[in-house]
Design a protein around this motif. Structure first.
Motif, short mmCIF file in Angstrom:
data_model
loop_
_atom_site.label_atom_id
_atom_site.label_comp_id
_atom_site.label_asym_id
_atom_site.label_seq_id
_atom_site.Cartn_x
_atom_site.Cartn_y
_atom_site.Cartn_z
N GLU A 32 0.83 -1.21 0.00
CA GLU A 32 0.00 0.00 0.00
C GLU A 32 0.86 1.26 0.00
O GLU A 32 0.59 2.20 -0.73
CB GLU A 32 -0.93 0.01 1.22
N SER A 33 1.86 1.27 0.84
CA SER A 33 2.74 2.42 0.89
C SER A 33 4.05 2.02 1.54
O SER A 33 4.13 1.02 2.26
CB SER A 33 2.10 3.57 1.68
N MET A 34 5.04 2.83 1.27
CA MET A 34 6.33 2.70 1.93
C MET A 34 6.80 4.08 2.31
O MET A 34 6.38 5.08 1.70
CB MET A 34 7.34 2.00 1.03
N GLY A 35 7.65 4.13 3.31
CA GLY A 35 8.07 5.45 3.75
C GLY A 35 9.40 5.46 4.47
O GLY A 35 9.97 4.41 4.75
N TRP A 36 9.86 6.65 4.68
CA TRP A 36 11.06 6.89 5.48
C TRP A 36 10.68 7.76 6.68
O TRP A 36 9.94 8.75 6.54
CB TRP A 36 12.13 7.61 4.65
N TYR A 37 11.19 7.37 7.83
CA TYR A 37 11.00 8.11 9.06
C TYR A 37 12.37 8.34 9.67
O TYR A 37 13.35 7.69 9.28
CB TYR A 37 10.12 7.31 10.04
N ARG A 38 12.45 9.26 10.60
CA ARG A 38 13.73 9.50 11.27
C ARG A 38 13.52 9.81 12.74
O ARG A 38 12.46 10.30 13.13
CB ARG A 38 14.51 10.62 10.59
N GLN A 39 14.55 9.53 13.51
CA GLN A 39 14.49 9.81 14.94
C GLN A 39 15.83 10.37 15.39
O GLN A 39 16.86 9.69 15.30
CB GLN A 39 14.15 8.55 15.73
N ARG A 66 14.11 19.23 -0.94
CA ARG A 66 15.48 18.75 -0.75
C ARG A 66 15.57 17.23 -0.85
O ARG A 66 16.59 16.70 -1.32
CB ARG A 66 16.01 19.18 0.63
N PHE A 67 14.54 16.54 -0.41
CA PHE A 67 14.53 15.08 -0.41
C PHE A 67 13.56 14.56 -1.48
O PHE A 67 12.53 15.18 -1.74
CB PHE A 67 14.10 14.53 0.94
N THR A 68 13.91 13.40 -2.04
CA THR A 68 13.03 12.75 -3.01
C THR A 68 12.93 11.27 -2.69
O THR A 68 13.96 10.59 -2.60
CB THR A 68 13.55 12.94 -4.44
N ILE A 69 11.71 10.78 -2.54
CA ILE A 69 11.49 9.36 -2.33
C ILE A 69 11.09 8.72 -3.65
O ILE A 69 10.38 9.33 -4.46
CB ILE A 69 10.39 9.11 -1.25
N SER A 70 11.58 7.50 -3.88
CA SER A 70 11.23 6.78 -5.10
C SER A 70 11.24 5.29 -4.81
O SER A 70 11.77 4.85 -3.79
CB SER A 70 12.21 7.12 -6.23
N ARG A 71 10.65 4.53 -5.71
CA ARG A 71 10.61 3.09 -5.53
C ARG A 71 10.90 2.40 -6.85
O ARG A 71 10.49 2.88 -7.91
CB ARG A 71 9.27 2.64 -4.96
N ASP A 72 11.61 1.28 -6.76
CA ASP A 72 11.91 0.46 -7.92
C ASP A 72 11.29 -0.91 -7.64
O ASP A 72 11.88 -1.73 -6.92
CB ASP A 72 13.41 0.36 -8.13
N THR A 77 13.01 -2.24 -3.93
CA THR A 77 13.81 -1.27 -3.18
C THR A 77 13.14 0.11 -3.22
O THR A 77 12.60 0.51 -4.25
CB THR A 77 15.23 -1.18 -3.76
N VAL A 78 13.23 0.79 -2.09
CA VAL A 78 12.79 2.18 -1.99
C VAL A 78 14.00 3.05 -1.66
O VAL A 78 14.86 2.63 -0.88
CB VAL A 78 11.71 2.33 -0.90
N TYR A 79 14.04 4.22 -2.26
CA TYR A 79 15.18 5.11 -2.08
C TYR A 79 14.75 6.43 -1.45
O TYR A 79 13.59 6.86 -1.57
CB TYR A 79 15.83 5.40 -3.44
N LEU A 80 15.71 7.07 -0.83
CA LEU A 80 15.51 8.43 -0.36
C LEU A 80 16.75 9.22 -0.76
O LEU A 80 17.83 9.04 -0.18
CB LEU A 80 15.31 8.49 1.16
N GLN A 81 16.59 10.06 -1.76
CA GLN A 81 17.68 10.95 -2.18
C GLN A 81 17.61 12.21 -1.34
O GLN A 81 16.59 12.90 -1.32
CB GLN A 81 17.54 11.30 -3.66
N MET A 82 18.69 12.50 -0.64
CA MET A 82 18.73 13.64 0.26
C MET A 82 19.79 14.62 -0.21
O MET A 82 20.98 14.28 -0.25
CB MET A 82 19.05 13.17 1.69
N ASN A 83 19.37 15.81 -0.58
CA ASN A 83 20.26 16.86 -1.05
C ASN A 83 20.22 18.05 -0.10
O ASN A 83 19.30 18.17 0.72
CB ASN A 83 19.85 17.32 -2.45
N SER A 84 21.20 18.90 -0.22
CA SER A 84 21.28 20.11 0.61
C SER A 84 21.08 19.78 2.09
O SER A 84 20.29 20.42 2.80
CB SER A 84 20.22 21.13 0.16
#
Length: 114
Positions: A32-39, A66-72, A77-84
């Motif tokens: 249904e969904s995938m995500g990135w979280y942080r602590q 600044r960030f971009t989430i994508s999935r392949d 695999t799910v990615y999180l591109q983090m810039n700046s």
């Protein structure tokens, strides 16, 4: 059982970039969904970004632009591109998957130095 393994964290200077990966042990096509979280230390876990099975994305205001989430789906695999990156982005980043239940990875540390 679904297993998620994050990778790609590390130490980077402010303004730099990192790409996080989340490898999943089964096909993510129907998730249904995938995500990135942080602590961050002393803080609650917070949403960073999510992506649905249809490809719709959602971002926390603090990372928009600044960030971009994508999935392949082919690579599960799910990615999180983090810039700046900023020092306040320092945290343990966790991957999350919603497929009948919620699954979490073990986390990967991202440290941004000023």
């Amino acid at each position: 059982q679904v297993q998620l393994v994050e990778s790609g964290g590390g130490l980077v200077q402010a303004g730099g970039s990192l790409r996080l990966s989340c490898a999943v042990s089964k096909s993510i096509f129907s998730f249904e969904s995938m995500g990135w979280y942080r602590q961050a230390p002393g803080k609650q876990r917070e949403l960073v970004a999510t992506i649905t099975s249809a490809g719709s994305t959602n971002y926390a205001d603090t990372v928009k632009g600044r960030f971009t989430i994508s999935r392949d789906n082919a690579k599960n695999t799910v990615y999180l591109q983090m810039n700046s990156l900023k020092p306040e982005d320092t945290a343990v980043y966790y991957c999350n998957a919603h497929w009948y239940d919620l699954y979490w990875g073990q986390g990967t540390q991202v440290t941004v130095s000023s």
